[in-house]
Write an enzyme that holds these catalytic residues in place. Structure first.
Site, PDB file in Angstrom:
ATOM      1  N   ILE A   1      22.245  31.905   1.795  1.00  0.00           N
ATOM      2  CA  ILE A   1      22.267  31.704   0.351  1.00  0.00           C
ATOM      3  C   ILE A   1      22.018  32.856  -0.567  1.00  0.00           C
ATOM      4  O   ILE A   1      21.028  33.479   0.026  1.00  0.00           O
ATOM      5  CB  ILE A   1      21.679  30.439  -0.187  1.00  0.00           C
ATOM      6  CG1 ILE A   1      21.968  30.104  -1.645  1.00  0.00           C
ATOM      7  CG2 ILE A   1      20.161  30.409   0.070  1.00  0.00           C
ATOM      8  CD1 ILE A   1      21.582  28.647  -1.877  1.00  0.00           C
TER       9      ILE A   1
ATOM     10  N   GLU B   1       3.760  -4.996  13.244  1.00  0.00           N
ATOM     11  CA  GLU B   1       4.900  -5.592  13.485  1.00  0.00           C
ATOM     12  C   GLU B   1       5.970  -4.320  14.078  1.00  0.00           C
ATOM     13  O   GLU B   1       6.760  -5.025  14.964  1.00  0.00           O
ATOM     14  CB  GLU B   1       5.411  -5.917  12.238  1.00  0.00           C
ATOM     15  CG  GLU B   1       6.898  -6.887  12.117  1.00  0.00           C
ATOM     16  CD  GLU B   1       6.870  -7.872  13.124  1.00  0.00           C
ATOM     17  OE1 GLU B   1       5.944  -8.304  13.777  1.00  0.00           O
ATOM     18  OE2 GLU B   1       7.929  -8.520  13.134  1.00  0.00           O
TER      19      GLU B   1
ATOM     20  N   LYS C   1      14.351  24.500  -3.285  1.00  0.00           N
ATOM     21  CA  LYS C   1      14.705  25.535  -1.987  1.00  0.00           C
ATOM     22  C   LYS C   1      13.284  25.286  -1.083  1.00  0.00           C
ATOM     23  O   LYS C   1      12.326  25.843  -1.272  1.00  0.00           O
ATOM     24  CB  LYS C   1      14.723  26.847  -2.519  1.00  0.00           C
ATOM     25  CG  LYS C   1      14.682  28.030  -1.486  1.00  0.00           C
ATOM     26  CD  LYS C   1      16.164  28.222  -0.949  1.00  0.00           C
ATOM     27  CE  LYS C   1      16.307  29.116   0.044  1.00  0.00           C
ATOM     28  NZ  LYS C   1      15.687  29.114   1.237  1.00  0.00           N
TER      29      LYS C   1
ATOM     30  N   CYS D   1       1.653  62.469  16.502  1.00  0.00           N
ATOM     31  CA  CYS D   1       1.830  63.583  17.564  1.00  0.00           C
ATOM     32  C   CYS D   1       1.824  64.906  17.056  1.00  0.00           C
ATOM     33  O   CYS D   1       1.788  65.770  17.861  1.00  0.00           O
ATOM     34  CB  CYS D   1       3.205  63.212  18.082  1.00  0.00           C
ATOM     35  SG  CYS D   1       4.639  63.733  16.999  1.00  0.00           S
TER      36      CYS D   1
HETATM   37  N1  5U1 Z   1      18.555  22.978  -1.167  1.00  0.00           N
HETATM   38  C1  5U1 Z   1      19.050  24.051  -0.319  1.00  0.00           C
HETATM   39  N2  5U1 Z   1      18.750  24.613   0.411  1.00  0.00           N
HETATM   40  N3  5U1 Z   1      19.773  25.567   0.943  1.00  0.00           N
HETATM   41  C2  5U1 Z   1      19.674  26.791   1.774  1.00  0.00           C
HETATM   42  N4  5U1 Z   1      20.617  24.177  -0.516  1.00  0.00           N
HETATM   43  C3  5U1 Z   1      20.972  25.059   0.277  1.00  0.00           C
HETATM   44  N5  5U1 Z   1      22.033  25.571   0.769  1.00  0.00           N
HETATM   45  C4  5U1 Z   1      21.967  26.745   1.691  1.00  0.00           C
HETATM   46  C5  5U1 Z   1      20.706  27.080   2.071  1.00  0.00           C
HETATM   47  C6  5U1 Z   1      20.805  28.482   3.039  1.00  0.00           C
HETATM   48  O1  5U1 Z   1      23.302  27.377   1.965  1.00  0.00           O
HETATM   49  C7  5U1 Z   1      24.526  26.661   1.507  1.00  0.00           C
HETATM   50  C8  5U1 Z   1      24.818  27.161  -0.118  1.00  0.00           C
HETATM   51  C9  5U1 Z   1      25.749  27.491   2.218  1.00  0.00           C
END
Ligand code: 5U1
Length: 682
Positions: free
Chosen positions: A83, A35, A121, A423
């Site tokens: 970070i 669809e 992360k 060397c």
């Molecule tokens: N989940 C998340 N990953 N991460 C990477 N939040 C987050 N915030 C980031 C980075 C580099 O930087 C801010 C704290 C500026």
């Protein structure tokens, strides 16, 4: 064009956007794929019949446009910050972050727990998406945080990323991570293997999902990127104008979700260190079951006002931290211990290992760092060792298994050779230094090779196609010994090299020619002056404006540059005090290397030159550092207190005594929007 067609086109786009969101973002389609395809084809047909109805944000236009010749560099309106990483990979890392925050906020003992947002992360690629009046106009990689690469053409192909937003602020930058799921990665590699087996040229398999994602994002041809299964998670914003007044990071994430961006479902709020710890442990237990790779979790202070108060240290906010999980480790055997010579002559012992799969890649080399480390760990030939690979860093040998230590036939303990293995020059270890260095300088072919590779890399002058193997060949054949030799090679010398086709020789000549148009920071970085990384090269270029001014600078002059301390100043001064280094610069210029005059840029009248600003309170979108950088880039000063000499006070919400003082002295007070207008008008 009939109004009926126009209406139907709009209807189809809305329907497709709605079903696309359900399918790509929420993973909960409500119509069968057939669809969706039928609606898509109907829209395509209508757009073919009425080309004037085609718009850039139409779902049919995700893959469009011709392959690019190269990526444009874009300046981030608000820098993309890094970070801070919590180095303590134990649970206590969560406690350490909370303790730091409480201390920074001067919270008394017994005060209520701090509220945080906890996130994943992701092991992907940071991305900034810019929407103007609701339309996706630009997607840029992080780059060095200040400048990234424009990869809009590829990012538009990601189904999860909205091309159009409804009820969004007129200007919105969304920050997040592009990534690839593990199952998509496996399927992609299976397809790649079939292509390789079918003899398709230039195809390869990928090492891990992150590399595959990075490769796709950096494709010049969007049609190829479109075949790579990329996804996106949003986790923050950059520049925002005219947006809602969020009080917390959690509210901000909710707004992103409402605009259609995927926000990881694990994202949550937490109270105090206990809350952080629970999230760390819960996520750690689920990590292997997640469909994508993460290398840790992220903690962020929830209140945006408190975030502003906490501010930044260099390029990292104080209010956030990435708490990593312990690196992945495996056991393997040491087959040999080599000594490698780096660009600055540093000798590094490297364990050659029986191939082992660690953290998504096959590892065959692991660093032992230096002689003391190799001896402290007592790594010897034939030992069984634990190898660790954390993120992107070079794998290292963690320790020798106790059984191996007991082997009766164990060889001798490692000692660093006192002569360079390449060397034969003397290798010396300076007092208070952990490293031995080859004293051969550019006489040492290993150092020469590294110096060439450093100069030609993408972040320096960039000579496309000049890689390790070719540099080895050129140096070993004695064709190049100093950097300018590269530009004197010519087609005949290159074409005469072993395994060098005429076309490749031609390409290289062209790449060398192209590299001549560079920039002062790239050129400076490429020279490989000890302690001069990319950021320092930029700062030096900005401060001195020209190569000549820098070469004549005294150590005292150099110390005036931001971030340049005595060691760096001495290193730069010593470098240019050597006649042969100045000669290299002159010869490179004589070969045609050039860059736009920065003197002109610094002499050109800056729009806010001569003005002094004071910043106070919480600005709606700009952090204090970002506002300061914008003002300083425009030539004005930023002072800490208000006086009669202050030209403007830039005030945000909760401005305190500085605002009172400005009003008392009659100093004009502006808000963030007025600052943007000033900058745009000039
Ligand atoms: N989940 C998340 N990953 N991460 C990477 N939040 C987050 N915030 C980031 C980075 C580099 O930087 C801010 C704290 C500026």
């Amino acid at each position: 064009m009939g109004t009926a067609s126009a209406q139907r086109v709009e209807e189809l786009r809305s329907l497709l956007q709605h079903h696309g969101h359900l399918y790509y973002v929420l993973d909960a389609p409500t119509v069968p794929d057939a669809e969706y395809d039928r609606l898509f084809r109907e829209l395509q047909d209508l757009e073919t019949q009425h080309p004037d109805l085609r718009t850039a944000d139409s779902p049919t236009q995700r893959v469009g446009g011709k392959p690019l010749a190269q990526f444009d560099s874009v300046r981030h309106a608000v820098p993309m910050l890094s970070i801070r990483t919590e180095t303590d990979t134990q649970a206590s890392g969560a406690q350490a972050f909370d303790t730091r925050i409480r201390k920074e906020l001067e919270l008394p003992e017994g005060a209520a727990p701090v509220q945080y947002v906890t996130e994943l992360k992701f092991d992907g690629l940071a991305m900034s998406l810019r929407y103007e009046n609701g339309l996706l106009v630009q997607a840029a990689t992080r780059g060095d945080g200040e400048y990234g690469e424009d990869v809009t053409h590829n990012i538009r192909t990601i189904g999860q990323i909205p091309l159009r937003l409804h009820d969004a602020p007129p200007l919105l930058e969304v920050r997040g991570e592009v990534y690839m799921r593990r199952d998509d990665f496996e399927a992609l590699n299976a397809r790649q293997r079939l292509r390789i087996a079918a003899g398709e040229k230039g195809e390869k398999t990928f090492v891990n999902p992150r590399n595959a994602a990075a490769g796709a994002v950096r494709q010049l041809d969007p049609a190829i990127a479109a075949q790579r299964p990329l996804r996106f998670f949003a986790y923050g914003v950059g520049q925002v104008q005219g947006g809602p007044a969020w009080a917390t990071h959690h509210e901000l994430l909710q707004a992103l979700k409402a605009w259609g961006f995927p926000v990881a479902e694990q994202t949550s709020t937490a109270l105090g260190a206990d809350g952080l710890l629970a999230f760390y442990e819960r996520t750690g237990a689920q990590r292997a079951q997640l469909p994508f790779d993460i290398d840790g979790v992220v903690y962020k202070v929830n209140s945006l006002a408190v975030q502003q108060r906490l501010g930044f240290v260099s390029r990292e906010p104080r209010w956030a931290v990435a708490h990593k999980y312990p690196a992945q480790e495996q056991i393997t055997t040491v087959l040999d211990i080599d000594v490698q010579v780096g660009r600055t002559g540093k000798l590094t012992p490297v364990a050659k290992l029986a191939p082992v799969f660690v953290g998504g890649v096959t590892v065959t080399n692991a660093t032992l760092h230096n002689e003391d480390e190799a001896r402290r760990k007592d790594v010897r030939l034939g030992d069984q060792v634990i190898v660790r690979r954390a993120g992107d860093v070079i794998p290292e040998v963690v320790s020798v298994l106790p059984d191996s230590m007991q082997r009766p036939d164990r060889g001798a303990m490692f000692t660093m050779p006192r002569i360079c293995p390449v060397c034969g020059s003397q290798a010396l270890r300076e007092e208070d230094e952990a490293d031995y260095r080859c004293t051969g300088g550019l006489f040492c072919s290993a150092q020469r090779k590294q110096a060439f590779l450093h100069f030609v890399q993408r972040r320096a002058v960039e000579v496309e196609g000049l890689g390790e193997k070719l540099v080895d060949q050129l140096v070993d054949a004695g064709l190049v010994s100093t950097l300018p030799d590269l530009y004197r090679l010519g087609f005949a010398a290159l074409a005469a090299l072993d395994r060098m086709a005429e076309k490749s020789a031609n390409n290289l000549v062209e790449a060398l020619e192209k590299s001549k148009a560079t920039s002062l920071p790239r050129f400076l970085y490429g020279l490989g002056i000890r302690h001069v990384g990319e950021a320092t090269a930029k700062a030096l270029a900005r401060h001195f404006g020209s190569m000549d001014a820098l070469m004549q600078a005294s150590e005292a002059d150099l110390l005036l540059v931001n971030d340049v301390g005595p060691t760096v100043a001495q290193s730069i001064h010593t470098f240019f005090a050597q006649a042969h280094n100045r000669e290299v610069v002159e010869q490179l210029r004589a070969c045609g290397l050039h860059w736009p005059a920065m003197e002109a840029a610094s002499d050109a009248p800056k729009p806010l030159a001569g003005l002094t600003f004071v910043i106070t309170g919480t600005l709606p979108t700009l952090g204090r550092d970002a506002a300061k950088a914008l003002i300083e880039d425009a030539g004005a000063k930023v002072a800490g207190s208000v006086s009669k000499k202050t030209s403007f006070v830039l005030a945000g919400s909760e401005a305190g005594s500085k605002l009172d003082k400005a009003l008392e002295l009659g100093v004009p007070v502006i808000d963030e929007a007025a600052l943007h207008t000033m900058l745009e008008a000039s």
